[in-house]
Scaffold this active site. Structure first.
Site, mmCIF file in Angstrom:
data_model
loop_
_atom_site.group_PDB
_atom_site.id
_atom_site.type_symbol
_atom_site.label_atom_id
_atom_site.label_comp_id
_atom_site.label_asym_id
_atom_site.label_seq_id
_atom_site.Cartn_x
_atom_site.Cartn_y
_atom_site.Cartn_z
ATOM 1 N N LYS A 210 -18.033 -1.425 3.718
ATOM 2 C CA LYS A 210 -16.612 -1.660 4.031
ATOM 3 C C LYS A 210 -16.533 -2.374 5.364
ATOM 4 C CE LYS A 210 -12.635 -0.491 2.079
ATOM 5 N NZ LYS A 210 -12.412 -0.227 0.650
HETATM 6 P P1 NAD Z 1 -2.267 -4.111 0.205
HETATM 7 O O1 NAD Z 1 -2.435 -4.667 1.562
HETATM 8 O O2 NAD Z 1 -2.106 -5.032 -0.935
HETATM 9 O O3 NAD Z 1 -1.053 -3.077 0.201
HETATM 10 C C1 NAD Z 1 -0.966 -2.035 1.128
HETATM 11 C C2 NAD Z 1 0.399 -1.410 1.046
HETATM 12 O O4 NAD Z 1 0.454 -0.288 1.919
HETATM 13 C C3 NAD Z 1 1.526 -2.354 1.477
HETATM 14 O O5 NAD Z 1 2.626 -2.195 0.613
HETATM 15 C C4 NAD Z 1 1.856 -1.858 2.879
HETATM 16 O O6 NAD Z 1 3.178 -2.146 3.274
HETATM 17 C C5 NAD Z 1 1.648 -0.375 2.700
HETATM 18 N N1 NAD Z 1 1.493 0.326 3.983
HETATM 19 C C6 NAD Z 1 0.754 -0.039 5.053
HETATM 20 N N2 NAD Z 1 0.925 0.832 6.052
HETATM 21 C C7 NAD Z 1 1.781 1.773 5.582
HETATM 22 C C8 NAD Z 1 2.358 2.937 6.160
HETATM 23 N N3 NAD Z 1 2.083 3.313 7.403
HETATM 24 N N4 NAD Z 1 3.208 3.682 5.386
HETATM 25 C C9 NAD Z 1 3.510 3.315 4.120
HETATM 26 N N5 NAD Z 1 2.998 2.211 3.534
HETATM 27 C C10 NAD Z 1 2.151 1.457 4.266
HETATM 28 O O7 NAD Z 1 -3.528 -3.137 -0.023
HETATM 29 P P2 NAD Z 1 -4.135 -2.610 -1.407
HETATM 30 O O8 NAD Z 1 -5.281 -3.478 -1.733
HETATM 31 O O9 NAD Z 1 -3.052 -2.382 -2.396
HETATM 32 O O10 NAD Z 1 -4.749 -1.210 -0.934
HETATM 33 C C11 NAD Z 1 -3.988 0.000 -0.928
HETATM 34 C C12 NAD Z 1 -4.928 1.198 -0.949
HETATM 35 O O11 NAD Z 1 -5.746 1.118 -2.118
HETATM 36 C C13 NAD Z 1 -5.928 1.295 0.218
HETATM 37 O O12 NAD Z 1 -6.179 2.652 0.487
HETATM 38 C C14 NAD Z 1 -7.171 0.629 -0.345
HETATM 39 O O13 NAD Z 1 -8.350 1.041 0.328
HETATM 40 C C15 NAD Z 1 -7.111 1.158 -1.769
HETATM 41 N N6 NAD Z 1 -7.906 0.392 -2.732
HETATM 42 C C16 NAD Z 1 -7.685 -0.936 -2.934
HETATM 43 C C17 NAD Z 1 -8.428 -1.627 -3.879
HETATM 44 C C18 NAD Z 1 -8.187 -3.072 -4.200
HETATM 45 O O14 NAD Z 1 -8.784 -3.575 -5.176
HETATM 46 N N7 NAD Z 1 -7.345 -3.791 -3.506
HETATM 47 C C19 NAD Z 1 -9.429 -0.944 -4.590
HETATM 48 C C20 NAD Z 1 -9.617 0.412 -4.390
HETATM 49 C C21 NAD Z 1 -8.851 1.070 -3.453
#
Ligand code: NAD
Length: 441
Positions: A127
């Site tokens: 990561k």
């Molecule tokens: P992203 O950047 O597309 O979206 C993140 C979202 O979280 C946004 O809507 C943002 O406004 C919101 N956010 C940020 N800070 C916040 C806060 N303090 N309170 C409330 N909302 C808040 O990211 P993503 O890729 O959708 O990732 C989201 C989660 O999923 C993370 O934990 C990431 O590690 C996990 N994840 C992502 C993937 C992937 O393929 N993108 C895979 C596995 C896990």
């Protein structure tokens, strides 16, 4: 003096008590280690294996300068944690967020090791990230920050060593810049051979069909399995979704196709409620354009506390870690928490949820669809192939359902939570390989 490998996991570091009135610091890496130790006790893994897994193999920190639009030079700190590569190259996302810390990235990298092992992928865990707010810089600055970061990582990454992907604050466009930068560092002869240095690329640049929605799709497969097991009809089910980026929005869109309705959403700008249900497609388009849900007309603004008190069937945390502590867990009036995000439930929050009879589909299982389809992208890049969306979807469905069944079976056998069961299935696979290969030299 000869250095001896301890067979006991290191004692947790002693942390200073919080100042009066302040919340204690959330030690994400320690939390994840706690789950691993619990799983290890359950399946009786030799101590030396948990000792090896208790720290990442490499912790890379780079400081690099970037010229900003106003001509000033700003120094950025970037991280890449390479947790374990027993099963294959390190694999894991790149996060751009102002709260990024080394400790969080260590936790997230370790979780990638468990996810890849659970999903039976020939990949390890990694990561990385940069501590800054990507919404506060221009598109041109974002591109220069990304290119300088990947240039600074240099030969620490590569299609056979360490393969980054999108995470919070990064997307397919970020990965296209990252790939292009890496390609230009290896020289003309090898350019086309290194497309697989990152996954989650746009399809035209060597990405795979189905990657963008993959994590949400995996969450939905797990929810569908859970619903079947518990005789719950998803048609008409109501959802609360925290985070409406890649994972949150795609989960909401895909669940809407099964008849479920998103009645409240939240992101870094606030929370919105619509008892009639949001149109998740329209909201997704709005967020793509405006970078947040702020100002979306079809919802009533509510507070974070009100959001957690709403009655619904399923809560999908899809933002950041440590969102559900004891307070939120006592407020939530749902039947299921499906962890799209990594580490959204703190251990104290999880305890309260379970005591209240609320099921949890744990992150290591529920959001592993992303890395699974990233693996499909990497394979296609290696073979110069393009799989159809139907092919990708069919493989992912089979993989997610198999993993769900294995985790549920482990939980039944060992009478433990699904989270500890997911860690146990992953650890069993890693332990088998360590047992066969033993330790070099
Ligand atoms: P992203 O950047 O597309 O979206 C993140 C979202 O979280 C946004 O809507 C943002 O406004 C919101 N956010 C940020 N800070 C916040 C806060 N303090 N309170 C409330 N909302 C808040 O990211 P993503 O890729 O959708 O990732 C989201 C989660 O999923 C993370 O934990 C990431 O590690 C996990 N994840 C992502 C993937 C992937 O393929 N993108 C895979 C596995 C896990």
């Amino acid at each position: 003096m000869e250095e001896q490998l301890s067979t006991k996991p290191a004692a947790p570091p002693v942390s200073a008590p919080p100042a009066p009135g302040q919340k204690p610091k959330y030690e994400f890496f320690k939390v994840v280690q706690g789950y691993l130790d619990e799983a290890a006790r359950l399946i009786e893994v030799p101590d030396y294996i948990t000792t090896i897994l208790s720290q990442p193999k490499n912790e890379i920190i780079v400081n690099f300068p970037v010229r900003m639009d106003d001509g000033s030079i700003r120094l950025f700190k970037g991280y890449r944690i390479q947790h374990n590569n027993l099963l294959g190259p390190f694999k894991g996302g790149i996060r751009y967020h102002e709260t990024v810390t080394l400790d969080d990235l260590k936790a997230l990298a370790a979780m990638m090791t468990w996810k890849c092992a659970l999903m039976n992928l020939p990949l390890g865990g990694g990561k990385g990230g940069i501590k800054f707010n990507p919404n506060a810089v221009s598109r041109a600055e974002l591109q220069r920050i990304t290119r300088r970061f990947f240039h600074a990582l240099g030969a620490n990454i590569g299609p056979e060593t360490d393969i980054p992907a999108p995470d919070v604050g990064t997307d397919a466009k970020t990965m296209a810049w990252a790939m292009d930068t890496y390609m230009n560092t290896v020289g003309q002869l090898f350019k086309q051979a290194v497309k697989g240095v990152v996954t989650g690329k746009p399809v035209a640049s060597g990405g795979t069909h189905g990657r963008e929605k993959a994590t949400g799709q995996g969450v939905v497969h797990c929810i569908t399995e859970w619903a079947e097991e518990h005789d719950v009809n998803l048609g008409g089910a109501t959802l609360l979704v925290q985070g409406f980026g890649n994972v949150g929005s795609n989960t909401a869109v895909l669940l809407s196709k099964l008849g479920a309705s998103t009645i409240a959403v939240g992101d870094h700008t606030g929370y919105l409620y619509n008892p009639e249900g949001f149109n998740p497609h329209k909201l997704q388009d709005y967020v793509r354009k405006h970078r947040s849900i702020a100002g979306y007309p079809a919802g009533k603004p509510i507070s974070r506390e009100e959001f957690f008190r709403l009655k619904a069937d399923i809560f999908i945390p899809a933002a950041l870690e440590n969102q559900v502590g004891p307070e939120e867990a006592s407020s939530l009036q749902v039947r299921l928490v499906a962890e799209g995000a990594n580490g959204p439930c703190a251990p104290e929050g999880e305890r309260v949820l379970l005591e209240r009879g609320i099921d949890i589909l744990p992150d290591v299982l529920a959001n592993s669809g992303g890395v699974t389809v990233s693996y499909y992208e990497w394979v296609q890049n290696k073979r110069s192939e393009t799989w159809t969306l139907e092919e990708v979807d069919a493989r992912l469905e089979k993989a997610m359902k198999r993993a769900y069944r294995e985790v549920a079976e482990m939980a039944r056998q060992k009478k433990c939570t699904l989270r500890i069961a997911a860690y146990a299935v992953a650890l069993q696979r890693l332990a088998a390989v360590y047992g066969e290969r033993e330790i070099f030299p």
